[in-house]
Design an enzyme around this catalytic site. Sequence first.
Site, PDB file in Angstrom:
ATOM      1  N   HIS A 273     -61.829  15.773  -2.628  1.00  0.00           N
ATOM      2  CA  HIS A 273     -60.848  15.057  -1.805  1.00  0.00           C
ATOM      3  C   HIS A 273     -60.193  13.929  -2.608  1.00  0.00           C
ATOM      4  O   HIS A 273     -58.963  13.865  -2.725  1.00  0.00           O
ATOM      5  CB  HIS A 273     -61.548  14.508  -0.561  1.00  0.00           C
ATOM      6  CG  HIS A 273     -60.643  13.739   0.361  1.00  0.00           C
ATOM      7  ND1 HIS A 273     -60.086  14.285   1.487  1.00  0.00           N
ATOM      8  CD2 HIS A 273     -60.194  12.465   0.310  1.00  0.00           C
ATOM      9  CE1 HIS A 273     -59.329  13.385   2.088  1.00  0.00           C
ATOM     10  NE2 HIS A 273     -59.380  12.260   1.396  1.00  0.00           N
ATOM     11  N   GLU A 274     -61.018  13.058  -3.166  1.00  0.00           N
ATOM     12  CA  GLU A 274     -60.471  11.924  -3.926  1.00  0.00           C
ATOM     13  C   GLU A 274     -59.761  12.439  -5.181  1.00  0.00           C
ATOM     14  O   GLU A 274     -58.774  11.857  -5.617  1.00  0.00           O
ATOM     15  CB  GLU A 274     -61.565  10.918  -4.289  1.00  0.00           C
ATOM     16  CG  GLU A 274     -62.349  10.335  -3.092  1.00  0.00           C
ATOM     17  CD  GLU A 274     -61.479   9.702  -2.009  1.00  0.00           C
ATOM     18  OE1 GLU A 274     -60.374   9.232  -2.331  1.00  0.00           O
ATOM     19  OE2 GLU A 274     -61.914   9.712  -0.833  1.00  0.00           O
ATOM     20  N   HIS A 277     -56.249  13.143  -4.259  1.00  0.00           N
ATOM     21  CA  HIS A 277     -55.476  11.888  -4.249  1.00  0.00           C
ATOM     22  C   HIS A 277     -55.144  11.475  -5.688  1.00  0.00           C
ATOM     23  O   HIS A 277     -54.033  11.048  -5.998  1.00  0.00           O
ATOM     24  CB  HIS A 277     -56.296  10.762  -3.615  1.00  0.00           C
ATOM     25  CG  HIS A 277     -56.342  10.782  -2.113  1.00  0.00           C
ATOM     26  ND1 HIS A 277     -55.197  10.771  -1.337  1.00  0.00           N
ATOM     27  CD2 HIS A 277     -57.388  10.770  -1.239  1.00  0.00           C
ATOM     28  CE1 HIS A 277     -55.558  10.765  -0.044  1.00  0.00           C
ATOM     29  NE2 HIS A 277     -56.870  10.765   0.044  1.00  0.00           N
ATOM     30  N   GLU A 303     -52.430  12.096   1.808  1.00  0.00           N
ATOM     31  CA  GLU A 303     -53.533  12.835   2.419  1.00  0.00           C
ATOM     32  C   GLU A 303     -53.280  14.346   2.348  1.00  0.00           C
ATOM     33  O   GLU A 303     -54.232  15.131   2.317  1.00  0.00           O
ATOM     34  CB  GLU A 303     -53.726  12.360   3.866  1.00  0.00           C
ATOM     35  CG  GLU A 303     -55.043  12.771   4.508  1.00  0.00           C
ATOM     36  CD  GLU A 303     -56.277  12.086   3.921  1.00  0.00           C
ATOM     37  OE1 GLU A 303     -56.141  11.164   3.087  1.00  0.00           O
ATOM     38  OE2 GLU A 303     -57.391  12.488   4.298  1.00  0.00           O
TER      39      GLU A 303
HETATM   40 ZN    ZN Z   1     -57.995  10.681   1.848  1.00  0.00          ZN
END
Ligand code: ZN
Length: 510
Positions: A273-274, A277, A303
């Site tokens: 997830h990160e 980003h 996101e």
């Molecule tokens: Zn996030």
Amino acid sequence: MKTLQDLKPLVSYLQDVQHLSSAISMLHWDQETYMPPGAGRGRAEQLSALEGLAHDKSVGPEMERLLSKWVDLKSGQVKGEARDWAEEARALLREVWRDYNKATKLPSEFVRRFGKASSLSEQVWVEARKKSDFSLFAPHLKTMVALKKEEIGYIGYQASPYDALLDDYEPGMTVAKLVPLFASLKAQLAPLLEKIVHSPVQPKADFLHRAYPPEKQLAFGQQVLEAMGFDFNHGRQDLSAHPFTTSFHPTDVRITTRVEADDLLSSLFSSIHEGGHALYDQGLDPDLFGTPLGEALSLGIHESQSRLWENGVGRSKPFWKHFYPILQKTFSEGLTGVDPETFYAAVNRVRPSLIRVEADELTYNLHIMIRFEIERALIEENLPVEALPSLWNEKMRQYLGITPDSDADGVLQDIHWSGGAFGYFPTYTLGNLCGVQFLNQAKKERPDLEEEIAKGNFLPLKKWLNEKVHRWGRRYSSDDLIRRVTGESLNPDYFVRYLKEKFSPIYRLA
Ligand code: ZN
């Protein structure tokens, strides 16, 4: 770009301000990772001093002198020869003015008062959550709501006061757009969840909670990040209590994760997830650093990148076709005898749960809708904060069919409100929808994409995102970007179809 030459004095001034902001971000990063626990007070003072400096510089006379050369400071209209400049330069001026105009609306006395109150409120929230005592937090929450209403008074709004808050995180987003979007999503997700919950097929997942050595988990996560194209020469991963991504420059992007010995997937999916980003932040144009064109567009678009990688890729069949044999070999003590199909189903298990950050792809959005409705009641209808715990539980029952035993697992679970971040939550669902819509388009344009992923080659997808999304910064609005990339505005149908296609075989839905 020729016109950027003319803009040079303004751009180098903006870069100075951005360097200050990057130093602030680095102090925050240090606070969450390595700062000794006793250093908190000194750190708060350093941060407040630098934040004051950055705010003063971004609205001060030098800024006005440089910007007013090309833009009418009252109306935001581009003027003089800048009117004939290329679209890129005009977009830069438009966004610089947007930031400037918003910042000047807030009296600096208010900014300082807000900063102090939110820092205090966040500290009390930590305590209240630990003790599961909402009454401790309630007076601070009341203050934060009052401050946000005061802020709305300075900023102004057209239809709903909540729009002024949304605009901070997702420029251009309004209640009038979100309400029908969420209603249509809810109408489609609720029956799907109903079918899944009542399906006789329920994936087993107990093997995800055997003993998995943290060092091995971190090494595996690093291997996945490398495959995604995360550049460890221009970034690093460290540990923190709550995973996050921060960027000081496209050449220095930091992510964090947390790791638990009895949870095989939590750290891995937080890294992916990160990492999503971080690819966005590493993919911004370094030559435009400091200007809005070198900045991420919005939280919703940010996101979309993290969720695309976490769910669209990390919970997909092709991803595990490549990585499951490696995972199984790495953690043979826990995964021996667990076949790929069983593992894939476990990774995609849907189950109503209390905590948003641990929710599956489907129910996650229902958690967001609950928060959206409560925030609107606070801001638009003056709901007293004392009503929150019972309203929370009522909405949990209504949306997810379960209620928390404690406020720690209920209304106190998220940090956002303690710092005054009202209007932030909807960007998570916008990101979920947009991430699927982007991925769908990428597969259309690159029919071999899934085959490549199944071979462990993630770079075609990363390059596609660099080209279509990352490198543009804030040049276009979210709606314009989504339409440029996918040919239409944000459309929740892609997300719903994606969930149905994924969950129907797992749960053998008719
Ligand atoms: Zn996030």
